[in-house]
Design an enzyme around this catalytic site. Structure first.
Site, PDB file in Angstrom:
ATOM      1  N   LYS A 136       0.901  -1.231  -0.005  1.00 16.85           N
ATOM      2  CA  LYS A 136      -0.130  -0.035  -0.192  1.00 16.85           C
ATOM      3  C   LYS A 136       1.022   1.125  -0.023  1.00 16.85           C
ATOM      4  O   LYS A 136       2.164   1.092   0.689  1.00 16.85           O
ATOM      5  CB  LYS A 136      -1.064   0.014   1.362  1.00 16.85           C
ATOM      6  CG  LYS A 136      -1.929  -1.179   1.354  1.00 16.85           C
ATOM      7  CD  LYS A 136      -2.942  -0.950   2.337  1.00 16.85           C
ATOM      8  CE  LYS A 136      -4.147  -1.930   2.555  1.00 16.85           C
ATOM      9  NZ  LYS A 136      -4.661  -1.921   3.722  1.00 16.85           N
ATOM     10  N   HIS A 139       0.683   5.940   3.377  1.00 13.88           N
ATOM     11  CA  HIS A 139      -0.470   6.852   3.875  1.00 13.88           C
ATOM     12  C   HIS A 139       0.075   8.003   4.789  1.00 13.88           C
ATOM     13  O   HIS A 139       0.943   7.762   5.758  1.00 13.88           O
ATOM     14  CB  HIS A 139      -1.422   5.844   4.741  1.00 13.88           C
ATOM     15  CG  HIS A 139      -2.778   6.633   4.858  1.00 13.88           C
ATOM     16  ND1 HIS A 139      -2.847   7.504   6.152  1.00 13.88           N
ATOM     17  CD2 HIS A 139      -3.891   6.249   4.309  1.00 13.88           C
ATOM     18  CE1 HIS A 139      -4.203   7.647   5.887  1.00 13.88           C
ATOM     19  NE2 HIS A 139      -4.785   6.992   4.947  1.00 13.88           N
ATOM     20  N   HIS A 142       0.903   7.683   8.589  1.00 14.68           N
ATOM     21  CA  HIS A 142       2.285   7.234   9.031  1.00 14.68           C
ATOM     22  C   HIS A 142       3.189   8.390   8.956  1.00 14.68           C
ATOM     23  O   HIS A 142       4.382   8.016   9.688  1.00 14.68           O
ATOM     24  CB  HIS A 142       2.885   6.028   8.129  1.00 14.68           C
ATOM     25  CG  HIS A 142       1.783   4.984   8.112  1.00 14.68           C
ATOM     26  ND1 HIS A 142       1.039   4.243   7.181  1.00 14.68           N
ATOM     27  CD2 HIS A 142       1.822   3.725   8.992  1.00 14.68           C
ATOM     28  CE1 HIS A 142       0.316   3.459   7.420  1.00 14.68           C
ATOM     29  NE2 HIS A 142       0.930   2.953   8.618  1.00 14.68           N
TER      30      HIS A 142
END
Length: 576
Positions: A136, A139, A142
């Site tokens: 992924k 984001h 994070h």
């Protein structure tokens, strides 16, 4: 250098009150600078050293006797007493000389050799932070874990700890069943090569939507996960490929943030060890099986299961906490660390409370050295295109906005790599916006607030550092170390040096609470004092002796400012 003056004060007070100077030393504190009036340099609350402060009459008499016996000497030029506080003023030329010579000698280590910090235990500190889910894109959620964890690692390292930076990846679980099953249907090798994480994200979105409507797709995902759990070569090969691509892409983002890791690990490392954890829980008689077949640990003291943690699914497979238990015990045995810090958002508070409690129940006393540093959430982070969820977009936006601001500013200097300079300033803006408040608090992000060139922003700190650096081009006799302290007696110089006296105390408080806001506030104060001094203490047009002393002074500020910025994870720029 504050410790030199602190010790001199403690020794004189100790002689008067008849106590060891060590008992007084840590109660002597540098006084925060007042912008509008001059102030003494150090203070001592007498209640902290007198033996019976609750007896008001006795206390007052003893305080008066004490202050009557104190004398000025070559170090202390004046002292005062009011409202239970004893204040000390340091001989001004000595203050200037000692502070600046100490900064020149210690450089970026200034403040870290203080006796104040000697009481903190040194050893191996393991910091687990960032920890995105592989396959992924990184984001924005994070971002906080990454920069906070990096700051804690920097701080611990600076005070003498050996630090191990660990990225514990989310690289196992049902999401990979979905991704593995979905890639055969929605995946494209060409797209995977050109933009790995973007394509994996697109595949994940498609297969997730399909699984909600199609039972067959959901079944395929579960079958792929079963193959993965059993070590099926083809499934493991695809998982390994996705994991490797993810780490390569994350490394690019970490490089932009100036973050490095010593170890990449993940849940997958402990998938086979969870049975050992379950066996250990059984051997300690703390694993209970519910009617549904799930394995739980009772966290109450009376065995009523009103508070419990599930450690095994009904099909016998592991959960996140089971793998975390395995990871924690493995690290205890492998590294024998002195301290382990987990950096995650506050939604995981209960998880870590349960984790630590179970480790204690298992007799792992090293858990007392484990700590969860939690943080709130960022709201309102947008680019010009709208809401964002990917960190790369935020970094690109910060760089683009700074490049635009630099192009408009009349004072901008020509730089060799404008994009790199804009990147460093943009990252500083993000970090300072994040670190200004309590870590546990949620906050609303604002580009306008973050990118202001004045006020308490990362842009302001970078501008101040670049301005101080540019002054050094006027310094032709830098190799001449000696300077005349009497050339630096102006109020703006003294106020700045008083502020520099407090650096070790700020580091101490920041280290004790692991809250970067104390260091941010200190650096902002230093930046504002530096700019006031820059306006009044001119270098051009001054005599060589005065110019040389002032350049020493401005370089001292630059050294400490750069040191503090680097602790926060900011790369200071020399031009902007």
């Amino acid at each position: 250098m504050a410790c030199y003056f602190r010790r001199a004060i403690a020794e004189q007070v100790a002689r008067v009150v008849g106590l060891p100077s060590e008992k007084i030393l840590h109660h002597v504190h540098a006084i925060p600078v007042h912008r509008k009036r001059s102030s003494p340099d150090f203070q001592l609350y007498l209640k902290s050293v007198l033996d019976d402060p609750l007896n008001a009459t006795y206390y007052q008499e003893k305080a008066e006797k004490l202050t009557g016996k104190l004398v000025c000497d070559s170090i202390i030029s004046d002292f005062g007493f009011a409202r239970g506080v004893l204040t000390f003023k340091i001989n001004r030329p000595l203050l200037v000389k000692k502070v600046m010579i100490n900064i020149r000698q210690d450089g970026s280590r200034y403040g870290f050799n203080s006796e104040l910090l000697s009481g903190f235990p040194k050893g191996l500190t393991l910091v687990e932070f960032s920890s995105p889910n592989i396959a992924k894109k990184f984001h924005v959620g994070h971002l906080r874990s990454t920069i906070i964890g990096n700051f804690i690692a920097n701080l611990k390292e600076a005070v003498g700890n050996k630090v191990l930076r660990v990225n514990y990846l989310g690289d196992w679980g049902l999401q990979f069943g979905l991704l593995g099953a979905g890639f055969t249907k929605f995946g494209c090798e060409e797209k995977l090569k050109s933009n790995p994480l973007q394509h994996l994200f697109e595949v994940y979105v498609e297969v997730n939507a399909a699984a909600e409507k199609d039972e067959e797709m959901k079944q395929s995902a579960q079958e792929f996960m079963s193959k993965l759990e059993s070590g099926h070569p083809q499934a493991l090969s695809l998982w390994t490929h996705f994991r490797g691509l993810s780490i390569e892409e994350y490394a690019k983002v970490y490089k932009r943030l100036g973050v490095q890791f010593d170890e990449y690990t993940g849940e997958s490392f402990y998938r086979e060890k969870y049975q050992d954890i379950l066996n250990l829980l059984r051997s300690k008689n703390i694993l209970k099986i519910t009617k549904e077949g799930t394995g739980v640990v009772d966290l109450t003291e009376n065995g009523d299961l009103s508070a419990f943690s599930t450690v095994m699914r009904s099909d016998g497979s592991s959960l996140y906490i089971t793998r975390d238990l395995a990871a924690a015990i493995d690290r205890m045995e492998k590294y024998n660390f002195d301290e382990m810090v987990y950096v995650t958002d506050k939604s995981q508070q209960t998880h870590f409370q349960n984790l630590f409690k179970i480790l204690k129940m298992l007799g792992k006393d090293q858990v007392d050295c484990c700590k969860h540093v939690m943080f709130g959430r960022v709201q309102g982070m947008q680019t010009r295109r709208g809401d964002v969820i990917f960190l790369e977009d935020v970094l690109d936006e910060a760089r683009a906005r700074m490049l635009q601001n630099m192009a408009k500013a009349e004072t901008s200097k020509t730089t060799e790599d404008p994009a790199d300079t804009a990147e460093k300033i943009g990252v500083a803006a993000l970090i300072i916006q994040d670190f200004k408040g309590q870590l546990q608090a949620d906050y609303r992000f604002s580009w306008n607030d973050a990118l202001q060139s004045c006020g308490d922003t990362g842009v302001f700190l970078q501008y101040t550092h670049a301005r101080l650096q540019s002054l050094l081009t006027l310094w032709s006799s830098r190799e001449e170390e000696d300077f005349n302290a009497s050339c630096l007696q102006e109020p703006s110089a003294i106020a700045t040096l008083q502020h520099l006296l407090r650096y070790d105390e700020v580091i101490y408080k920041t280290l004790k609470e692991l809250q970067p806001r104390y260091l941010v506030a200190y650096l902002m104060g230093l930046g504002h004092l530096a700019n006031v001094a820059h306006q009044s203490l001119h270098v051009k047009g001054s005599t060589p002796e005065v110019a040389h002393a002032r350049l020493h002074f401005f370089n001292s500020i630059r050294v400490v400012l750069a040191s503090g910025m680097k602790l926060l994870g900011i790369s200071p720029v020399d031009k902007m």
